[in-house]
Write a protein that holds these residues in place. Sequence first.
Motif, PDB file in Angstrom:
ATOM      1  N   UNK A   1      22.096  24.123  37.842  1.00  0.00           N
ATOM      2  CA  UNK A   1      22.359  25.438  38.432  1.00  0.00           C
ATOM      3  C   UNK A   1      21.781  25.518  39.832  1.00  0.00           C
ATOM      4  N   UNK A   2      22.459  26.257  40.706  1.00  0.00           N
ATOM      5  CA  UNK A   2      21.936  26.443  42.057  1.00  0.00           C
ATOM      6  C   UNK A   2      20.708  27.350  42.006  1.00  0.00           C
ATOM      7  N   UNK A   3      19.918  27.303  43.075  1.00  0.00           N
ATOM      8  CA  UNK A   3      18.694  28.109  43.129  1.00  0.00           C
ATOM      9  C   UNK A   3      18.995  29.598  42.928  1.00  0.00           C
ATOM     10  N   UNK A   4      20.041  30.085  43.588  1.00  0.00           N
ATOM     11  CA  UNK A   4      20.347  31.516  43.466  1.00  0.00           C
ATOM     12  C   UNK A   4      20.744  31.891  42.041  1.00  0.00           C
ATOM     13  N   UNK A   5      21.423  31.000  41.361  1.00  0.00           N
ATOM     14  CA  UNK A   5      21.807  31.289  39.975  1.00  0.00           C
ATOM     15  C   UNK A   5      20.573  31.299  39.077  1.00  0.00           C
TER      16      UNK A   5
END
Length: 288
Positions: free
Chosen positions: A177-181
Amino acid sequence: MDELSTVLKARALINKVAPTGVPVPIEAYAGEIGAVLRKDKSLGPDEAGYSFEKDGRHYICVNANDRPERQRFTACHEIAHIVLGLPSDHEQLPWWSYAKRPLNEILCDVFAAELLLPYGLFKRFVDKADISLAAIDELAGQFETSTTAAGSRFAAVAGFPCAFVLSEKGAVRYASRSTTLRQGKAWITPRMALPAGSVCARLHGGGVCDGPEETAADLWFSSWDRGGTLLEDARHLQQWNQTIALLWFEDEELPPPSTDRSQADEEGEQGLAELDGILPWPGKKRRR
Ligand SMILES: [Zn+2]
């Protein structure tokens, strides 16, 4: 050994080699740790490679019959065993299977993906790329690695909320998962069955799809109270009974938490907000 310390050790090696070109030179990684790379034509189709130590020198042997990108991954995986000091556990499974993969092997894969797709270098490509599995295929080609490795690194370095999910035999095996997610607490339950109604579940069941489709975010994310609709671009890899998917929000932003939303609804019910002289400018986000 955990994932964070694995990533930090991989980055320390990357910093020493400081690759600037693409694909990154794996011979330079091997040279940096004093290992000799060799090709072995005698290995069977389910044996990717191995390493051993002789007279104080490390030797890495990769299966010469594998495709070049697979050989590169194997070499980096063996470099991981040497750098992390983790013993190999290649006995009870073919290299491609995630179903019963021991933790040490997963950590060596994480290390290998870092080496092949270094954060700073790869991020510059991801920031300019489209968001789709086809774009990930293209990046995989440029970096001479697999679509699965490129997809997992794509989600890890992306500046917008997105996830890359790998499932095998109908159950999630790995999600990046991306950091923002992650900051939005979008959690994909490990080992969960592919959610009914998802494109992945349909493909795994023998169905078809041609391009990204809309999927409710709460199908994929557990305890998710932000609502929203994801785009899901998925593909079934028949050969290994694996399904991969890229998930992202169309406007590249997280939907607001439900508390913010109910406040906005209240304001709407009470009429127009007080004039403040600031003109509302249409954003990328569609209004509810
Ligand atoms: Zn291994």
